[in-house]
Design a protein around this motif. Structure first.
Motif, PDB file in Angstrom:
ATOM      1  N   ILE A  98       0.924  -0.819   0.021  1.00  0.00           N
ATOM      2  CA  ILE A  98       0.198   0.381  -0.246  1.00  0.00           C
ATOM      3  C   ILE A  98       1.039   1.315   0.252  1.00  0.00           C
ATOM      4  CG2 ILE A  98      -2.004   1.683   1.097  1.00  0.00           C
ATOM      5  CD1 ILE A  98      -2.830  -1.366   2.581  1.00  0.00           C
ATOM      6  N   GLY A  99       1.138   1.163  -1.103  1.00  0.00           N
ATOM      7  CA  GLY A  99       2.199   3.251  -1.051  1.00  0.00           C
ATOM      8  C   GLY A  99       1.295   3.916  -2.004  1.00  0.00           C
ATOM      9  N   GLY A 100       1.859   5.595  -2.086  1.00  0.00           N
ATOM     10  CA  GLY A 100       1.677   6.343  -2.137  1.00  0.00           C
ATOM     11  C   GLY A 100       2.451   7.470  -2.481  1.00  0.00           C
ATOM     12  N   GLY A 101       2.231   9.372  -2.783  1.00  0.00           N
ATOM     13  CA  GLY A 101       0.948   9.108  -1.537  1.00  0.00           C
ATOM     14  C   GLY A 101       1.508   8.975  -0.028  1.00  0.00           C
ATOM     15  N   THR A 102       0.552   9.474   1.207  1.00  0.00           N
ATOM     16  CA  THR A 102       0.626   8.712   2.132  1.00  0.00           C
ATOM     17  C   THR A 102      -0.129   8.116   3.255  1.00  0.00           C
ATOM     18  OG1 THR A 102       2.323  11.372   2.765  1.00  0.00           O
ATOM     19  CG2 THR A 102       1.664  10.156   5.134  1.00  0.00           C
ATOM     20  N   ILE A 130       2.473  -7.535   4.056  1.00  0.00           N
ATOM     21  CA  ILE A 130       1.545  -6.476   3.219  1.00  0.00           C
ATOM     22  C   ILE A 130       2.675  -5.474   4.594  1.00  0.00           C
ATOM     23  CG2 ILE A 130      -0.797  -5.679   4.392  1.00  0.00           C
ATOM     24  CD1 ILE A 130      -1.891  -8.780   4.407  1.00  0.00           C
ATOM     25  N   THR A 131       2.699  -4.928   3.013  1.00  0.00           N
ATOM     26  CA  THR A 131       3.492  -3.213   3.190  1.00  0.00           C
ATOM     27  C   THR A 131       2.964  -2.061   3.049  1.00  0.00           C
ATOM     28  OG1 THR A 131       5.883  -4.625   2.879  1.00  0.00           O
ATOM     29  CG2 THR A 131       5.653  -2.441   3.225  1.00  0.00           C
ATOM     30  N   MET A 132       2.585  -1.368   4.257  1.00  0.00           N
ATOM     31  CA  MET A 132       1.944   0.037   4.056  1.00  0.00           C
ATOM     32  C   MET A 132       3.382   0.782   4.404  1.00  0.00           C
ATOM     33  SD  MET A 132      -1.468   1.841   6.587  1.00  0.00           S
ATOM     34  CE  MET A 132      -1.927   2.534   5.850  1.00  0.00           C
ATOM     35  N   GLU A 133       3.541   2.273   3.647  1.00  0.00           N
ATOM     36  CA  GLU A 133       4.354   3.010   3.519  1.00  0.00           C
ATOM     37  C   GLU A 133       3.361   3.801   5.390  1.00  0.00           C
ATOM     38  OE1 GLU A 133       6.358   3.337  -0.605  1.00  0.00           O
ATOM     39  OE2 GLU A 133       5.133   4.408  -0.635  1.00  0.00           O
ATOM     40  N   ALA A 134       4.339   4.445   5.161  1.00  0.00           N
ATOM     41  CA  ALA A 134       4.490   5.671   6.434  1.00  0.00           C
ATOM     42  C   ALA A 134       5.273   6.890   6.408  1.00  0.00           C
ATOM     43  CB  ALA A 134       3.939   5.063   7.800  1.00  0.00           C
ATOM     44  N   ASN A 135       4.944   8.013   6.968  1.00  0.00           N
ATOM     45  CA  ASN A 135       5.495   9.131   6.638  1.00  0.00           C
ATOM     46  C   ASN A 135       5.529   9.388   8.313  1.00  0.00           C
ATOM     47  OD1 ASN A 135       6.749   9.519   4.592  1.00  0.00           O
ATOM     48  ND2 ASN A 135       4.855  10.493   3.651  1.00  0.00           N
ATOM     49  N   PRO A 136       6.622   9.778   9.212  1.00  0.00           N
ATOM     50  CA  PRO A 136       6.994  10.510  10.632  1.00  0.00           C
ATOM     51  C   PRO A 136       5.961  11.828  10.120  1.00  0.00           C
ATOM     52  CG  PRO A 136       9.395   9.459   9.874  1.00  0.00           C
ATOM     53  CD  PRO A 136       7.967   9.893   8.605  1.00  0.00           C
ATOM     54  N   GLY A 137       5.507  12.593  11.503  1.00  0.00           N
ATOM     55  CA  GLY A 137       4.248  12.958  11.198  1.00  0.00           C
ATOM     56  C   GLY A 137       2.733  12.389  11.588  1.00  0.00           C
ATOM     57  N   ARG A 154       4.194  -5.548   8.033  1.00  0.00           N
ATOM     58  CA  ARG A 154       5.800  -4.443   7.605  1.00  0.00           C
ATOM     59  C   ARG A 154       5.317  -3.239   7.277  1.00  0.00           C
ATOM     60  NH1 ARG A 154       8.834  -3.736   2.918  1.00  0.00           N
ATOM     61  NH2 ARG A 154      11.044  -4.344   3.375  1.00  0.00           N
ATOM     62  N   LEU A 155       5.892  -2.083   7.290  1.00  0.00           N
ATOM     63  CA  LEU A 155       6.006  -0.651   7.299  1.00  0.00           C
ATOM     64  C   LEU A 155       7.298  -0.392   6.901  1.00  0.00           C
ATOM     65  CD1 LEU A 155       5.056   1.348  10.779  1.00  0.00           C
ATOM     66  CD2 LEU A 155       3.409  -0.002   9.117  1.00  0.00           C
ATOM     67  N   SER A 156       6.681   0.810   6.264  1.00  0.00           N
ATOM     68  CA  SER A 156       8.098   1.190   5.169  1.00  0.00           C
ATOM     69  C   SER A 156       8.381   2.861   5.265  1.00  0.00           C
ATOM     70  CB  SER A 156       7.937   0.665   3.521  1.00  0.00           C
ATOM     71  OG  SER A 156       9.247   2.035   2.888  1.00  0.00           O
ATOM     72  N   ILE A 157       8.883   2.934   6.387  1.00  0.00           N
ATOM     73  CA  ILE A 157       8.527   4.676   6.617  1.00  0.00           C
ATOM     74  C   ILE A 157      10.493   5.649   6.491  1.00  0.00           C
ATOM     75  CG2 ILE A 157       9.091   5.721   9.215  1.00  0.00           C
ATOM     76  CD1 ILE A 157       9.293   2.916  10.700  1.00  0.00           C
ATOM     77  N   GLY A 158       9.413   6.732   5.761  1.00  0.00           N
ATOM     78  CA  GLY A 158      10.421   7.749   5.133  1.00  0.00           C
ATOM     79  C   GLY A 158      10.951   8.722   5.611  1.00  0.00           C
ATOM     80  N   ILE A 159      11.898   8.149   6.582  1.00  0.00           N
ATOM     81  CA  ILE A 159      12.657   8.494   6.508  1.00  0.00           C
ATOM     82  C   ILE A 159      13.614   9.736   5.828  1.00  0.00           C
ATOM     83  CG2 ILE A 159      14.351   8.861   9.155  1.00  0.00           C
ATOM     84  CD1 ILE A 159      12.269   8.023   9.711  1.00  0.00           C
ATOM     85  N   GLN A 160      13.818   9.121   5.275  1.00  0.00           N
ATOM     86  CA  GLN A 160      15.278  10.095   4.025  1.00  0.00           C
ATOM     87  C   GLN A 160      16.051  11.204   4.746  1.00  0.00           C
ATOM     88  OE1 GLN A 160      13.965   9.499   1.880  1.00  0.00           O
ATOM     89  NE2 GLN A 160      11.813   8.919   2.519  1.00  0.00           N
ATOM     90  N   HIS A 283       7.303  -8.300  -1.701  1.00  0.00           N
ATOM     91  CA  HIS A 283       7.121  -7.426  -3.289  1.00  0.00           C
ATOM     92  C   HIS A 283       7.675  -7.187  -4.256  1.00  0.00           C
ATOM     93  CE1 HIS A 283       4.068  -5.226  -4.697  1.00  0.00           C
ATOM     94  NE2 HIS A 283       4.022  -4.547  -4.333  1.00  0.00           N
ATOM     95  N   ASN A 284       9.273  -6.559  -3.364  1.00  0.00           N
ATOM     96  CA  ASN A 284      10.043  -5.723  -4.631  1.00  0.00           C
ATOM     97  C   ASN A 284      10.911  -6.548  -5.338  1.00  0.00           C
ATOM     98  OD1 ASN A 284       9.003  -3.043  -3.704  1.00  0.00           O
ATOM     99  ND2 ASN A 284      11.257  -2.838  -1.913  1.00  0.00           N
ATOM    100  N   LEU A 285      11.177  -7.534  -4.815  1.00  0.00           N
ATOM    101  CA  LEU A 285      11.598  -8.983  -5.368  1.00  0.00           C
ATOM    102  C   LEU A 285      10.559  -9.233  -5.939  1.00  0.00           C
ATOM    103  CD1 LEU A 285      13.598 -11.653  -2.460  1.00  0.00           C
ATOM    104  CD2 LEU A 285      14.650 -10.211  -4.553  1.00  0.00           C
ATOM    105  N   ASN A 286       9.208  -9.991  -5.838  1.00  0.00           N
ATOM    106  CA  ASN A 286       9.292 -10.039  -7.314  1.00  0.00           C
ATOM    107  C   ASN A 286       8.777  -9.374  -8.745  1.00  0.00           C
ATOM    108  OD1 ASN A 286       6.984 -12.294  -8.130  1.00  0.00           O
ATOM    109  ND2 ASN A 286       5.263  -9.593  -7.457  1.00  0.00           N
ATOM    110  N   TYR A 287       8.756  -7.948  -8.471  1.00  0.00           N
ATOM    111  CA  TYR A 287       9.325  -6.422  -9.563  1.00  0.00           C
ATOM    112  C   TYR A 287      10.412  -7.448 -10.141  1.00  0.00           C
ATOM    113  CZ  TYR A 287       5.728  -3.478  -7.580  1.00  0.00           C
ATOM    114  OH  TYR A 287       4.585  -3.424  -7.253  1.00  0.00           O
ATOM    115  N   TRP A 288      11.695  -6.907  -9.604  1.00  0.00           N
ATOM    116  CA  TRP A 288      12.805  -7.845 -10.249  1.00  0.00           C
ATOM    117  C   TRP A 288      12.900  -9.157 -10.504  1.00  0.00           C
ATOM    118  CZ3 TRP A 288      14.869  -5.045  -4.400  1.00  0.00           C
ATOM    119  CH2 TRP A 288      14.279  -3.952  -4.226  1.00  0.00           C
ATOM    120  N   GLN A 289      12.799  -9.266 -10.400  1.00  0.00           N
ATOM    121  CA  GLN A 289      12.065 -10.941 -10.685  1.00  0.00           C
ATOM    122  C   GLN A 289      10.916 -11.246 -11.192  1.00  0.00           C
ATOM    123  OE1 GLN A 289      12.038 -13.284  -6.971  1.00  0.00           O
ATOM    124  NE2 GLN A 289      13.934 -13.276  -6.828  1.00  0.00           N
ATOM    125  N   PHE A 290      10.568  -9.858 -12.451  1.00  0.00           N
ATOM    126  CA  PHE A 290       9.809 -10.178 -13.422  1.00  0.00           C
ATOM    127  C   PHE A 290       8.781 -10.738 -12.882  1.00  0.00           C
ATOM    128  CE2 PHE A 290       8.784  -9.477 -18.066  1.00  0.00           C
ATOM    129  CZ  PHE A 290       8.469  -8.196 -18.403  1.00  0.00           C
TER     130      PHE A 290
END
Length: 414
Positions: A98-102, A130-137, A154-160, A283-290
């Motif tokens: 689940i990506g975005g956006g936020t 099941i990954t969700m993107e999330a941003n601090p704030g 699984r979370l993917s946190i946009g620290i930067q 999820h990303n491995l599936n992209y890279w492995q076509f």
């Protein structure tokens, strides 16, 4: 993977007889590909709103103006998924992103409804990621406990960055303290999460980049995504470029990252991805492995395989336009078959991002073509010392990884 039955029609059926593009695709003659099995299938869900558009961002995201139509958008997502079911009937979902956006702007109830709709309509693998993107704030401890209870694992946190001045330069809405607090909340609720950081930031020194990376490592995340800042077209940074580190300084930062992540036990398994053992992003491995992916939501893209063709789709990008078209029964703006001439390049474009490469037989399995189809390019890449291959493996060499764009472009000629 799903074995393909030798009989049956793999042509995607049109969702609306009034849509000539859909109807034309439905009556294409079978292509000349011969896929013996379908690849793993992932689901991507796009959430198109954010609090503030960052000046470097070229993703399909739109600033929230007071509020966003959560229920209306969730209605559209469910209808979108329902309309796509004939194309993926019987196939299991191995990962959801689940990506975005936020997406962490979604209410706890909204996220729970989304995952409930997905489970109702799709069979999920027992070990589904099941990954969700999330941003601090946007981190609220109670809401993230609810996300976990609903099924996010699984979370993917946009620290930067952890440097408040660099965060301001990037247009981020959080500061360094909020970044640390977000990771603490993730630690308390999730045993699997990723930290997104960028380097070569405006006016960033090697020492400052080192401090960012070391701070991230000290939190012991299972996965790190470390991206070089790029000035993408059609962004504010492209129009008004900031002063960024030169190539030599960027190279020093890359060497520093290799040193710190290696010492901390992270495997550098893809261009920008570093993972603890058994923590690579499924999820990303599936992209890279076509592999295949169904994308739903505003601007989402899909790649879907059938016995004799591989099809791409793109939904309407603007959220309002997407929802209007979905209410009319079809939110797909573009749809077409990937031609034979492009398949070799597209496969290698993804596979060469993986440092350990891919099995040789994966090319035929995922493209339906013989490896001989790209033999000339393989030989040329080998002769330049940029590619290693044997009877089991295709992978970029150290030289190939250093000049990855040049290596990938060698397969365009096919």
């Amino acid at each position: 993977m799903i074995p393909i039955k030798p009989v049956g029609n793999d042509t995607p059926a049109p969702r609306s007889a009034a849509d000539p593009a859909q109807a034309a695709l439905a009556f294409l003659k079978p292509g000349s590909l011969q896929l013996t099995a379908l690849p793993p299938l992932s689901l991507y869900v796009h959430f198109p709103w954010c609090v503030k558009k960052c000046p470097y961002c070229d993703f399909n995201s739109h600033e929230v103006k007071g509020s966003f139509p959560e229920q209306e958008y969730l209605d559209a997502l469910r209808a979108d998924l329902e309309s796509a079911l004939p194309l993926i009937w019987g196939r299991k979902i191995y990962s959801i992103f689940i990506g975005g956006g936020t997406p962490s702007l979604l209410s706890a109830g909204g996220l729970d409804r989304l995952l409930s709709d997905i489970r109702t309509l799709l069979p999920l693998d027992g070990a589904v990621e099941i990954t969700m993107e999330a941003n601090p704030g946007t981190f609220e401890a109670e809401k993230f406990r609810s996300y976990r209870a609903s099924g996010i694992n699984r979370l993917s946190i946009g620290i930067q960055s952890f440097n408040t001045e660099h965060l301001k330069a990037l247009g981020r809405i959080h500061d360094g303290d909020q970044a640390r607090k977000a990771i603490d909340i993730a630690h308390a609720n999730f045993d699997n999460f990723n930290l997104d950081l960028m380097y070569a930031l405006p006016s960033q020194s090697v020492a400052q980049a080192r401090q960012d990376i070391q701070t991230a490592i000290d939190f012991a995340p299972p996965h790190l995504s470390l991206y070089h800042l790029t000035l993408e077209p059609n962004t504010l940074f492209a129009k008004y470029p900031p002063a960024v580190p030169d190539d030599d300084t960027s190279a020093d930062m890359q060497d520093m990252i290799a040193e710190l992540t290696g010492a901390a036990g992270y495997q550098h398994y893809e261009v920008s991805a570093y993972a603890r053992p058994q923590r690579q992003a499924r999820h990303n491995l599936n992209y890279w492995q076509f592999g295949d992916y169904l994308g739903i939501g505003a601007g989402a893209h899909s790649k879907l395989s059938f016995p004799h063709r591989i099809v791409r789709q793109a939904r309407y990008k603007h959220p309002q336009t997407y929802m209007e078209h979905m209410r009319a029964g079809n939110a797909i703006q573009e749809e077409g078959e990937i031609g034979r001439a492009a398949l070799g390049f597209e496969f290698m474009l993804n596979a060469l991002r993986l440092n350990d490469g891919v099995p040789v037989n994966l090319f035929a399995e995922r493209t339906g073509l013989s490896l001989n189809f790209i033999e000339d390019s393989l030989n040329a890449a080998e002769n330049k010392g940029m590619l290693y291959r044997d009877h089991k493996l295709l992978r970029p060499t150290e030289l190939g990884r250093r000049f990855l764009n040049d290596l990938q472009e060698m397969f365009l000629s096919e």
